[in-house]
Each structure stands twice: as structure tokens, then as C-alpha cells.
Motif scaffolding. Structure first.
Motif, short mmCIF file in Angstrom:
data_model
loop_
_atom_site.label_atom_id
_atom_site.label_comp_id
_atom_site.label_asym_id
_atom_site.label_seq_id
_atom_site.Cartn_x
_atom_site.Cartn_y
_atom_site.Cartn_z
N ARG A 298 0.84 -1.21 -0.03
CA ARG A 298 0.27 -0.01 0.39
C ARG A 298 0.49 1.38 0.29
O ARG A 298 1.82 1.44 0.91
CB ARG A 298 -0.58 -0.19 1.20
CG ARG A 298 -2.03 -1.36 1.10
CD ARG A 298 -2.80 -1.29 2.02
NE ARG A 298 -3.89 0.20 1.55
CZ ARG A 298 -4.48 0.23 1.24
NH1 ARG A 298 -5.06 -0.75 0.13
NH2 ARG A 298 -5.33 1.21 1.00
N GLY B 144 0.89 5.49 0.74
CA GLY B 144 -0.22 6.83 0.73
C GLY B 144 0.68 7.96 1.65
O GLY B 144 2.47 7.86 1.53
N PHE C 152 -6.19 12.38 -4.88
CA PHE C 152 -6.51 10.66 -4.46
C PHE C 152 -7.20 10.54 -5.75
O PHE C 152 -7.41 8.99 -5.64
CB PHE C 152 -6.26 10.92 -2.95
CG PHE C 152 -4.84 10.64 -2.73
CD1 PHE C 152 -4.26 10.12 -2.42
CD2 PHE C 152 -4.22 12.81 -2.78
CE1 PHE C 152 -3.14 10.26 -1.10
CE2 PHE C 152 -3.07 12.11 -1.90
CZ PHE C 152 -2.73 11.39 -1.07
N GLU D 37 -5.55 6.19 -6.83
CA GLU D 37 -6.66 5.15 -6.63
C GLU D 37 -7.26 4.74 -7.92
O GLU D 37 -7.50 3.53 -8.15
CB GLU D 37 -7.87 5.35 -6.21
CG GLU D 37 -8.74 3.96 -5.61
CD GLU D 37 -8.28 2.92 -5.13
OE1 GLU D 37 -8.49 1.92 -4.78
OE2 GLU D 37 -7.12 3.05 -4.12
N SER D 38 -7.51 4.85 -8.93
CA SER D 38 -7.59 4.99 -10.19
C SER D 38 -6.52 4.12 -10.59
O SER D 38 -7.06 3.10 -11.58
CB SER D 38 -8.57 5.57 -11.01
OG SER D 38 -9.74 6.46 -10.14
N PRO E 243 -5.88 0.62 -8.25
CA PRO E 243 -7.29 0.31 -7.24
C PRO E 243 -6.61 -1.16 -5.77
O PRO E 243 -5.40 -1.41 -6.39
CB PRO E 243 -7.75 -0.84 -8.33
CG PRO E 243 -7.10 -0.51 -9.65
CD PRO E 243 -5.65 0.02 -9.53
N ARG F 142 -4.45 -0.04 -3.21
CA ARG F 142 -3.45 0.03 -2.85
C ARG F 142 -3.35 1.95 -2.20
O ARG F 142 -1.73 1.53 -2.19
CB ARG F 142 -2.67 -0.11 -3.94
CG ARG F 142 -2.27 -1.22 -4.38
CD ARG F 142 -1.15 -1.32 -5.44
NE ARG F 142 0.03 -1.38 -5.02
CZ ARG F 142 0.99 -0.72 -5.49
NH1 ARG F 142 0.70 -0.82 -7.02
NH2 ARG F 142 2.00 -0.58 -5.42
N ILE F 143 -4.34 1.95 -2.59
CA ILE F 143 -3.61 3.77 -1.52
C ILE F 143 -4.24 4.37 -0.57
O ILE F 143 -5.36 3.67 -0.32
CB ILE F 143 -4.38 5.02 -2.97
CG1 ILE F 143 -3.67 4.28 -4.20
CG2 ILE F 143 -4.18 6.46 -2.59
CD1 ILE F 143 -2.73 4.94 -4.32
N ASP F 144 -3.40 5.13 0.75
CA ASP F 144 -4.37 5.15 1.02
C ASP F 144 -3.81 6.62 1.57
O ASP F 144 -3.46 7.50 1.04
CB ASP F 144 -3.06 5.09 2.92
CG ASP F 144 -3.37 3.33 3.33
OD1 ASP F 144 -4.18 3.00 2.64
OD2 ASP F 144 -1.98 2.97 3.28
N LEU G 220 -15.07 6.55 -5.24
CA LEU G 220 -14.17 5.29 -4.30
C LEU G 220 -14.19 4.90 -3.34
O LEU G 220 -13.90 6.14 -2.27
CB LEU G 220 -12.50 5.99 -5.84
CG LEU G 220 -12.71 6.42 -7.06
CD1 LEU G 220 -11.54 6.80 -7.23
CD2 LEU G 220 -12.79 4.29 -7.31
N ILE H 230 -11.37 4.89 -0.80
CA ILE H 230 -10.28 5.22 -0.18
C ILE H 230 -10.22 5.47 1.31
O ILE H 230 -10.57 6.17 1.92
CB ILE H 230 -9.66 6.35 -1.11
CG1 ILE H 230 -9.84 6.12 -2.64
CG2 ILE H 230 -8.05 7.24 -0.67
CD1 ILE H 230 -9.14 7.52 -3.36
#
Length: 346
Positions: free
Chosen positions: A85, A87, A105, A109-110, A113, A115-117, A175, A177
């Protein structure tokens, strides 16, 4: 830091998650380009060593920190890794329009997918003159942070607040997130608890407030659609080497960095020195101890013992490790040792 006798449930290092906080240090004699190469290399190793997440921090006007355009660096790291992840630890929300962060963000995230904080703080991450250069007419001092947070969350989920439905974050809307609140005092701890969000505390530079903030977070926690129980991650400086002596030598780069901040002379990360005491007044020694005196520095066995003690005190659900080490290979070795410590069976 005293042990809170009520915080005892037998957690061990091998049953909590461990992560990386990277300030993408600019070294004396190096460049930001070098820093980004080192950041990606560390992230790739961290992924291999089992680290859960890799966070980058927003700071400005700092000659020793390359991660000012935090969202851009997150994209660079996420593109060069595959499972860890990635972020922000964090984005300083008062520096930005919430819509811009939602779009940035949402884009991340797009692209990557799941994996983003999105870790958020309310401090400027810089001095007041630079804060004005960033914020201009908005003149935010962080007091409107809850309102900014509400606006940001509504861009991801318009059902949360109808007043923002006429403005859409694309990409971003719809999304999922994860949003974390970051803090070095009790303010964000209480807010995170009330909103049922995960909380990350900056014990790596505010150790004296750690236990109080964690207690406040847990006491304030209200279950939400995000979390049913509180989830606290705690930042800690860890510098590991084969021997205590070697680790203490490496740690002098971090000590010099903080010393130069105290002297209002921020600098690139400097090489380690043999004797820090020669550079310090008694007052500066006291300042260093108050800010980074709880850092964990030593051999694998020393690090293991001190990390377990820190876990006993905080009952953290996750630890995020910071290591300001001048030599990149020594920095890699430190994070490798730490990963081994976390994975060892009792």
C-alpha cells in the motif's frame, strides 16, 4: 514514557503490521533526483520484506526533504511496486482545496486500485512564511480542519453531505480510499475517534504526547461504517545495525537534522559523526531528548527488546518506521533488520 497498566493484552511484534514512513531525504552532496531513486529502491525492498504500507510526508521549504509534491511521489512509488500500500503520512489538508486532494487521490486510486491510503494532517508542514506562500487568500490556520475533512469525504461519498453534490470529484467520486487522521497531540486523536477513522500518531517526534493521545482516541472512538473498533498506528524512529555502536553512529545524521531545525538552519541530511556531544549545548541536548529521545537505536536484539517494550506501552495495532540514515545501503540494512525482528517467532 510510562507503561499504562491498563494497556496490557499480550501483543507481540510478530502479530502486528509494520510499515515505512519515508521523508525522501536529500543528502548533503546529493539531489532530489537521487532521493527519488533511493525512495523507490527502498519501497521495492520494503515490499519484498513484508512491510504493509509505504507512506510519504508533505513538507515544504526543507532542503533535506524531497517529498513536497507528495501525491506525485506516491504515484512514482506505486508505479514501481506491485502489492505494498502507498499513501500519505500525510497530506497537510489546510494547504489545499479539498477538491484538489479528492481529485489527486481519486486519480491515484484509479491508477492503482486498492493500494492507496490518504493520511491527513492539519499542521502546515512548514514555517509560517511558506504556509502563506502555499495558502494565500485562504489564510487557514487549521481550525477549519473538521469542515475541510467533511468536504473532502463528501467528494468521495456525496451521500455524506448534500451541499457538495453540485461539485463532483472526477476521478474520486464513489471510490473507497481509506482516510487516516494523523496527529502529534490530542486534537486529531479525538476527531478520529469521534468519526470512527483510523489514527496514526507521530511518536517519532512527539513522544511525550503518545500515550495520552492514544488513550483519548480509544476513549472517543465511535464505531462507523469504516471501523468497528479503534485502529491505531504509531510512528517510531528505528535505526538498526549489526551492533549498538554502529547504529548509534548512524543515528547522528538524524540528530544533526533535528539540531539544525532547532537552530533555524534546516539542511540536507548530513553524514554521521563520531561525537555529537561536541556540537551540543546542554539546552540543545534537552531539546533533542524531548523530540527524538524515544528513538530506538541498536543491534537486532536491542531493537527487538525496545520495540516490544514500545508495543507493550502503546498497544499499537501497527507501527510505521522512520529512519533518517545518510548511507542508502545502511538504510536498507536497517529496514531489513527491522522486518526480521517483526517476523521472528517468540
Amino acid at each position: 514514557m510510562k507503561v499504562d497498566e491498563k494497556m496490557t493484552n499480550g501483543k507481540s511484534l510478530n502479530n502486528i503490521k509494520y510499515s515505512v514512513l519515508d521523508l525522501s531525504p536529500i543528502l548533503q552532496g546529493g539531489s532530489a533526483s537521487d532521493s527519488f531513486k533511493n525512495t523507490l529502491d527502498l519501497a521495492q525492498h520494503a515490499e519484498k520484506w513484508g512491510y504493509n504500507r509505504y507512506w510519504l510526508a508533505e513538507h515544504h521549504n526543507m532542503p533535506g526533504i524531497a517529498s513536497s509534491a507528495t501525491s506525485v511521489v506516491i504515484g512514482h512509488v506505486a508505479a514501481g511496486t506491485s502489492t505494498i500500500r502507498v499513501g500519505s503520512g500525510g497530506i497537510m489538508l489546510p494547504n489545499h482545496a479539498p477538491l484538489v486532494i479528492a481529485e489527486q487521490f481519486g486519480t491515484l486510486e484509479s491508477l492503482f486500485p486498492g493500494r492507496i491510503d490518504l493520511g491527513l494532517g492539519r499542521a502546515p508542514g512548514t514555517d509560517q512564511v511558506t504556509a502563506y506562500a502555499l495558502r494565500r487568500e485562504r489564510r487557514s490556520d487549521g481550525q477549519d480542519f473538521p469542515e475541510q475533512l467533511d468536504e473532502l469525504r463528501a467528494y468521495f461519498n456525496p451521500e455524506l453531505d448534500s451541499q457538495y453534490r453540485s461539485v463532483r470529484a472526477i476521478p474520486g467520486e464513489g471510490l473507497n480510499i481509506p482516510i487516516w487522521l494523523l496527529g502529534s497531540s490530542g486534537y486529531s486523536a479525538q476527531l478520529a475517534g469521534q468519526l470512527g477513522l483510523p489514527f496514526s500518531f507521530a511518536s517519532h517526534f512527539s513522544p511525550e504526547n503518545t500515550l495520552g493521545a492514544l488513550k483519548l482516541y480509544r476513549r472517543s472512538f465511535q464505531p462507523s461504517d469504516i471501523l468497528k473498533e479503534p485502529y491505531a498506528m504509531v510512528g517510531v524512529n528505528v535505526i538498526a545495525a549489526e551492533t549498538d555502536q554502529e547504529a548509534e553512529f548512524l543515528a547522528t545524521s538524524m540528530q544533526q537534522q533535528f539540531l539544525n531545525l532547532f537552530r533555524n538552519n534546516p539542511s540536507p541530511l548530513l553524514p554521521p559523526v563520531e561525537n555529537m556531544d561536541q556540537q551540543l549545548s546542554d539546552y540543545e541536548k534537552m531539546l533533542l531528548d524531548s523530540r527524538i529521545g524515544s528513538s530506538i537505536v541498536g543491534s537486532p536484539q536491542t531493537v527487538k527488546e525496545k520495540l516490544q517494550q514500545f508495543l507493550d506501552e502503546t498497544q499499537a495495532d501497527e507501527m510505521i518506521i522512520n529512519a533518517q540514515i545518510y548511507d542508502h545501503d545502511a538504510r536498507l540494512k536497517s529496514f531489513e533488520i527491522v522486518s526480521t525482528v517483526f517476523k521472528e517467532k517468540e
